[in-house]
Design an enzyme around this catalytic site. Structure first.
Site, PDB file in Angstrom:
ATOM      1  N   SER A 266       5.528  -6.371  -1.985  1.00  0.00           N
ATOM      2  CA  SER A 266       4.830  -6.444  -0.567  1.00  0.00           C
ATOM      3  C   SER A 266       5.562  -7.908  -0.276  1.00  0.00           C
ATOM      4  O   SER A 266       4.878  -9.069  -1.101  1.00  0.00           O
ATOM      5  CB  SER A 266       3.961  -6.419  -0.141  1.00  0.00           C
ATOM      6  OG  SER A 266       2.989  -6.569   0.916  1.00  0.00           O
TER       7      SER A 266
ATOM      8  N   CYS B 189     -16.717  -7.725   2.315  1.00  0.00           N
ATOM      9  CA  CYS B 189     -17.826  -7.951   2.841  1.00  0.00           C
ATOM     10  C   CYS B 189     -17.309  -8.229   4.281  1.00  0.00           C
ATOM     11  O   CYS B 189     -18.251  -7.444   5.530  1.00  0.00           O
ATOM     12  CB  CYS B 189     -18.500  -9.655   3.086  1.00  0.00           C
ATOM     13  SG  CYS B 189     -17.339 -10.500   2.282  1.00  0.00           S
TER      14      CYS B 189
ATOM     15  N   ASN C 146      -5.731  -9.543  -7.894  1.00  0.00           N
ATOM     16  CA  ASN C 146      -5.420  -9.793  -6.442  1.00  0.00           C
ATOM     17  C   ASN C 146      -6.367 -10.941  -6.661  1.00  0.00           C
ATOM     18  O   ASN C 146      -6.551 -11.366  -5.435  1.00  0.00           O
ATOM     19  CB  ASN C 146      -5.574  -8.546  -5.334  1.00  0.00           C
ATOM     20  CG  ASN C 146      -5.681  -7.560  -5.489  1.00  0.00           C
ATOM     21  OD1 ASN C 146      -6.181  -7.323  -6.390  1.00  0.00           O
ATOM     22  ND2 ASN C 146      -7.181  -7.398  -4.503  1.00  0.00           N
TER      23      ASN C 146
ATOM     24  N   HIS D 110       5.053 -10.133   2.201  1.00  0.00           N
ATOM     25  CA  HIS D 110       4.127 -11.072   3.277  1.00  0.00           C
ATOM     26  C   HIS D 110       3.168 -11.736   1.745  1.00  0.00           C
ATOM     27  O   HIS D 110       2.580 -13.088   2.535  1.00  0.00           O
ATOM     28  CB  HIS D 110       2.982 -10.852   4.193  1.00  0.00           C
ATOM     29  CG  HIS D 110       1.720  -9.953   4.247  1.00  0.00           C
ATOM     30  ND1 HIS D 110       0.655 -10.407   3.626  1.00  0.00           N
ATOM     31  CD2 HIS D 110       1.784  -8.522   3.293  1.00  0.00           C
ATOM     32  CE1 HIS D 110      -0.160  -9.306   3.613  1.00  0.00           C
ATOM     33  NE2 HIS D 110       0.753  -8.855   3.080  1.00  0.00           N
TER      34      HIS D 110
ATOM     35  N   SER E 236       0.376  -1.471  -0.226  1.00  0.00           N
ATOM     36  CA  SER E 236      -0.017   0.023   0.433  1.00  0.00           C
ATOM     37  C   SER E 236       0.589   1.804  -0.301  1.00  0.00           C
ATOM     38  O   SER E 236       0.551   1.888  -0.877  1.00  0.00           O
ATOM     39  CB  SER E 236      -0.886  -0.149   0.897  1.00  0.00           C
ATOM     40  OG  SER E 236      -1.717  -1.391   1.318  1.00  0.00           O
TER      41      SER E 236
ATOM     42  N   GLN F  64       1.247  -8.994  -6.075  1.00  0.00           N
ATOM     43  CA  GLN F  64       1.121 -10.320  -6.660  1.00  0.00           C
ATOM     44  C   GLN F  64       1.685 -10.783  -7.352  1.00  0.00           C
ATOM     45  O   GLN F  64       1.195 -12.943  -7.413  1.00  0.00           O
ATOM     46  CB  GLN F  64      -0.337 -10.768  -7.180  1.00  0.00           C
ATOM     47  CG  GLN F  64      -2.065 -10.063  -6.199  1.00  0.00           C
ATOM     48  CD  GLN F  64      -1.758 -10.617  -4.848  1.00  0.00           C
ATOM     49  OE1 GLN F  64      -1.766 -12.512  -5.307  1.00  0.00           O
ATOM     50  NE2 GLN F  64      -2.478 -10.327  -3.577  1.00  0.00           N
TER      51      GLN F  64
HETATM   52  C1  LIG Z   1      -1.738  -6.956  -0.629  1.00  0.00           C
HETATM   53  C2  LIG Z   1      -1.967  -6.220  -1.992  1.00  0.00           C
HETATM   54  C3  LIG Z   1      -1.256  -4.435  -1.785  1.00  0.00           C
HETATM   55  C4  LIG Z   1      -1.400  -4.721  -0.647  1.00  0.00           C
HETATM   56  O1  LIG Z   1      -0.109  -4.898   0.108  1.00  0.00           O
HETATM   57  P1  LIG Z   1       0.282  -4.874   2.130  1.00  0.00           P
HETATM   58  O2  LIG Z   1       2.058  -5.225   1.929  1.00  0.00           O
HETATM   59  O3  LIG Z   1      -0.985  -5.219   2.217  1.00  0.00           O
HETATM   60  O4  LIG Z   1      -0.242  -3.014   2.059  1.00  0.00           O
HETATM   61  C5  LIG Z   1      -1.175  -3.891  -3.248  1.00  0.00           C
HETATM   62  N1  LIG Z   1      -1.557  -4.477  -4.457  1.00  0.00           N
HETATM   63  C6  LIG Z   1      -2.211  -5.427  -4.648  1.00  0.00           C
HETATM   64  C7  LIG Z   1      -2.186  -6.115  -5.937  1.00  0.00           C
HETATM   65  C8  LIG Z   1      -2.123  -6.889  -2.961  1.00  0.00           C
HETATM   66  O5  LIG Z   1      -2.339  -8.141  -3.207  1.00  0.00           O
END
Ligand SMILES: *Cc1c(COP(=O)(O)O)cnc(C)c1O
Length: 394
Positions: free
Chosen positions: A198, A323, A150, A200, A70, A178
């Site tokens: 990202s 949701c 995503n 995680h 983000s 992703q």
């Molecule tokens: C998860 C995700 C984000 C956000 O990433 P964070 O590290 O959770 O802030 C942004 N873009 C996509 C496509 C994502 O899948």
């Protein structure tokens, strides 16, 4: 528990966890300090930068560490908008199915006088190059299009988009959260100017990410303070998280082919078997999608009920609908690919990882049809469809 929400987040691998531990114990020094003790952390921080860069075919100085996807999205888009504004270019091109970190940043820029063209992604969930070309104007300062979606996993023609943007001298940012660690990325060959990732989402820790910014782009500061991240993002570095991310990415890239082949095989088994449920449909292109992404709609059911019953059966899944935020609006992604509201509500997203086993997939293949059948029997909508009082959409 069967975990099939790896697009939501992933488990930190044992190797990554081990790699992070020294920074809590013997190497906790501040990476910006002058004593030798802190220099060890500094060294590993710069090793991590080089490791991440190498995985993208970037230079270490082109990598900025952030708190996640983000933040990277916000930073990249706002910085590109500032560059644009200085040249009186205030038009941006994106798509209707971006992540909210992109869409909400664009909405804010619209309120500040920027104009945004949102390209359609059509039934297959992929942008069309001729439509991108047509949308490009002399005052376009940025194209921001996600690498892979995503929710439905569809992969965009990134190299072609990059080429087009470079020809027109328009900055190109891609939210590759992703895609990173899941599909091959080469920022040079693909002409990518800025890229968000990202940790995680590829078995690294949460709360850490990176932004790649091509050398020569005047990236504005995000956080004022110390000289960290070349003075552009102040704050003592999260060395443990950053190093964990680098190890996770290196692993993901090394294992990519093998993991993708396994995931594809299991994912396709899900498509084949769950596709036998009547009045169901795959969301997004079947071929041009992430190897671990399954997403289908089942007519006449509520996705949320399906998720709750799957949870009772020990399966973590997602509907891709909003949701969770307390709103009953169906997913903007499914609406973007033309699913009617009532069908978009009946969606199921299952996202696999390297830890997913065939036994787990077989269990889901047994459970989902039972639950869909049960929910349809209770559904007034399904009743109307069966009686011919309402037309099937699928
Ligand atoms: C998860 C995700 C984000 C956000 O990433 P964070 O590290 O959770 O802030 C942004 N873009 C996509 C496509 C994502 O899948």
């Amino acid at each position: 528990m069967i975990y099939l929400d790896n697009a939501g987040t992933t488990k930190v691998s044992k190797k990554v966890k081990q790699a992070m531990l020294p920074f809590f114990d013997e190497d906790y020094g501040n990476a910006s300090s002058l004593y030798t003790f802190g220099q060890r952390a500094k060294e590993q921080l710069e090793n991590a930068r080089a490791m991440v860069a190498k995985c993208l075919n970037a230079q270490p100085r082109e990598i900025y560490f952030t708190s996640g996807g983000s933040e990277s999205d916000n930073w990249a888009i706002n910085a590109a908008a500032q560059i644009g504004a200085r040249q009186n270019k205030k038009h941006i091109i994106s798509t209707t199915f971006e992540h909210h970190a992109v869409l909400h940043t664009l909405k804010k820029l619209e309120s500040q006088g920027f104009e945004v063209t949102y390209l359609p992604v059509h039934e297959n969930g992929i942008v069309r190059l001729d439509e991108l070309k047509q949308a490009m104007r002399l005052d376009t300062c940025l194209v921001t299009i996600m690498f892979a979606n995503n929710e439905i996993g569809t992969i965009q023609p990134i190299a072609e988009i990059g080429k087009l943007c470079r020809e027109k001298k328009i900055l190109f940012h891609t939210d590759a959260v992703q895609a990173t660690g899941h599909v091959a990325i080469d920022v040079v060959a693909m002409n990518i100017d800025m890229l968000s990732m990202s940790s995680h989402k590829f078995h690294g820790p949460k709360g850490v990410g990176a932004l790649y910014v091509r050398q020569g782009i005047a990236l504005s500061n995000l956080i004022e303070g110390g000289a960290q991240e070349r003075g552009k993002r102040a704050g003592t570095e999260n060395v443990a998280g950053i190093y964990g991310m680098a190890v996770a990415l290196q692993d993901a890239v090394a294992e990519m082919k093998e993991v993708a082949a396994r995931e594809t095989k299991l994912r396709d088994k899900l498509f084949t078997e769950l596709g036998k449920i009547p009045h169901s449909a795959i969301n997004g292109d079947r071929k041009h999608r992430l190897p671990n992404n399954f997403n289908m709609c089942f007519e006449g059911i509520e996705g949320e009920s399906l998720l709750l019953l799957l949870d009772d059966a020990g399966v973590c899944a997602s509907s891709g609908s909003a949701c969770t935020s307390g709103s009953l609006d169906p997913s903007h992604v499914l609406l973007a690919i033309g699913r009617p509201h009532e069908v978009a509500h009946g969606s199921l997203r299952l996202t696999l990882s390297k830890y997913t086993t065939e036994d787990e997939i077989d269990y889901v293949i047994k459970k989902v049809p039972e639950i869909v059948d049960y929910l349809r029997k209770m559904s007034p909508v399904w009743d109307e469809l069966q009686k011919g009082e309402r037309k099937y959409a699928l």
